[in-house]
Motif scaffolding. Structure first.
Motif, PDB file in Angstrom:
ATOM      1  N   ARG A 194      24.166 -17.006 -18.874  1.00  0.00           N
ATOM      2  CA  ARG A 194      23.664 -16.161 -17.786  1.00  0.00           C
ATOM      3  C   ARG A 194      24.279 -16.564 -16.452  1.00  0.00           C
ATOM      4  N   LYS A 195      24.234 -17.856 -16.153  1.00  0.00           N
ATOM      5  CA  LYS A 195      24.716 -18.327 -14.846  1.00  0.00           C
ATOM      6  C   LYS A 195      26.244 -18.294 -14.770  1.00  0.00           C
ATOM      7  N   GLY A 196      26.911 -18.617 -15.865  1.00  0.00           N
ATOM      8  CA  GLY A 196      28.374 -18.601 -15.879  1.00  0.00           C
ATOM      9  C   GLY A 196      28.951 -17.200 -15.794  1.00  0.00           C
ATOM     10  N   GLY A 197      28.192 -16.225 -16.275  1.00  0.00           N
ATOM     11  CA  GLY A 197      28.618 -14.839 -16.184  1.00  0.00           C
ATOM     12  C   GLY A 197      29.544 -14.399 -17.299  1.00  0.00           C
ATOM     13  N   THR A 238      36.329 -21.475 -19.781  1.00  0.00           N
ATOM     14  CA  THR A 238      36.086 -21.482 -18.351  1.00  0.00           C
ATOM     15  C   THR A 238      34.591 -21.649 -18.107  1.00  0.00           C
ATOM     16  N   ALA A 239      34.229 -22.026 -16.896  1.00  0.00           N
ATOM     17  CA  ALA A 239      32.811 -22.120 -16.538  1.00  0.00           C
ATOM     18  C   ALA A 239      32.354 -20.904 -15.742  1.00  0.00           C
ATOM     19  N   GLY A 240      33.241 -19.958 -15.506  1.00  0.00           N
ATOM     20  CA  GLY A 240      32.852 -18.756 -14.783  1.00  0.00           C
ATOM     21  C   GLY A 240      32.269 -19.070 -13.421  1.00  0.00           C
ATOM     22  N   ARG A 241      31.046 -18.623 -13.194  1.00  0.00           N
ATOM     23  CA  ARG A 241      30.397 -18.802 -11.885  1.00  0.00           C
ATOM     24  C   ARG A 241      29.648 -20.127 -11.735  1.00  0.00           C
ATOM     25  N   LEU A 242      29.725 -21.008 -12.723  1.00  0.00           N
ATOM     26  CA  LEU A 242      29.097 -22.327 -12.595  1.00  0.00           C
ATOM     27  C   LEU A 242      29.888 -23.177 -11.604  1.00  0.00           C
ATOM     28  N   ALA A 243      29.270 -24.216 -11.086  1.00  0.00           N
ATOM     29  CA  ALA A 243      29.964 -25.140 -10.183  1.00  0.00           C
ATOM     30  C   ALA A 243      31.019 -25.949 -10.929  1.00  0.00           C
ATOM     31  N   ALA A 244      30.840 -26.129 -12.219  1.00  0.00           N
ATOM     32  CA  ALA A 244      31.795 -26.871 -13.048  1.00  0.00           C
ATOM     33  C   ALA A 244      33.073 -26.052 -13.224  1.00  0.00           C
ATOM     34  N   ARG A 245      34.119 -26.731 -13.663  1.00  0.00           N
ATOM     35  CA  ARG A 245      35.382 -26.060 -13.943  1.00  0.00           C
ATOM     36  C   ARG A 245      35.419 -25.519 -15.376  1.00  0.00           C
ATOM     37  N   TRP A 246      34.810 -26.276 -16.284  1.00  0.00           N
ATOM     38  CA  TRP A 246      34.834 -25.899 -17.699  1.00  0.00           C
ATOM     39  C   TRP A 246      33.448 -26.001 -18.316  1.00  0.00           C
TER      40      TRP A 246
END
Length: 170
Positions: free
Chosen positions: A40-43, A71-79
């Motif tokens: 949900r958060k990553g999109g 990918t992590a999408g919209r998360l703060a993480a990169r992956w």
């Protein structure tokens, strides 16, 4: 072995780390708990990459104990590193399967060049692994891992899980 193992009580989707680990199901297409929250958060970017994985090498899904990155999408993480934990009642409580989730996730993190990785309490939710035992297995696996990851952060959603992991760190 990571130079630093830390504990956080909170939401894994809020962690500013190189990689967050998703307690995924074999389909890689989202679900409940941590898996649903990350999707949900990553999109849509996370789901799109998971669909590509399913269309390719992981056509039958990701096997238990294995890990793969997107990918992590919209998360703060990169992956996002997706790993499938064992269902306690189905696996007979085999600690090697649960340990493999952490070791394989760290292997993938090393391949990516990730230096900070956040893990949830894999398999302790709907998959029914007793939290105290899962904490012991997770911490032992991470402590024994040959990895370039500098920080492993266990992100625990509730006080009971936090206490179980804290008992293993002290």
């Amino acid at each position: 072995m990571p130079t630093n193992i830390t504990l956080v009580r909170g939401d894994i989707t809020e962690q500013d780390v190189d990689a967050v680990v998703n307690a995924a199901n074999t389909s890689l297409l989202g679900g409940g708990g941590v898996d649903g929250a990350i999707h949900r958060k990553g999109g849509p970017a996370v789901l799109d990459e998971c669909r590509r994985l399913r269309a390719g090498h992981y056509g039958r899904g990701l096997p238990t104990g294995q890990a793969v990155a997107t990918t992590a999408g919209r998360l703060a993480a990169r992956w996002v590193i997706h790993t499938v934990g064992p269902v306690y009642r189905d696996s007979g409580g085999d600690p090697a399967l649960l340990s493999s989730c952490f070791l394989e996730s760290l292997r993938v993190a090393d391949e990516l060049g990730a230096r900070t990785v956040a893990f949830p309490a894999v398999s302790t939710g709907a998959y029914g692994w007793p939290v105290a035992d899962a904490a012991r297995i997770a911490v032992e696996a991470v402590r024994g891992a040959d990895t370039a990851v500098e920080e492993v952060r266990f992100v625990l959603f509730d006080e009971g899980a936090y206490a179980a992991f804290a008992a293993q760190i002290d």
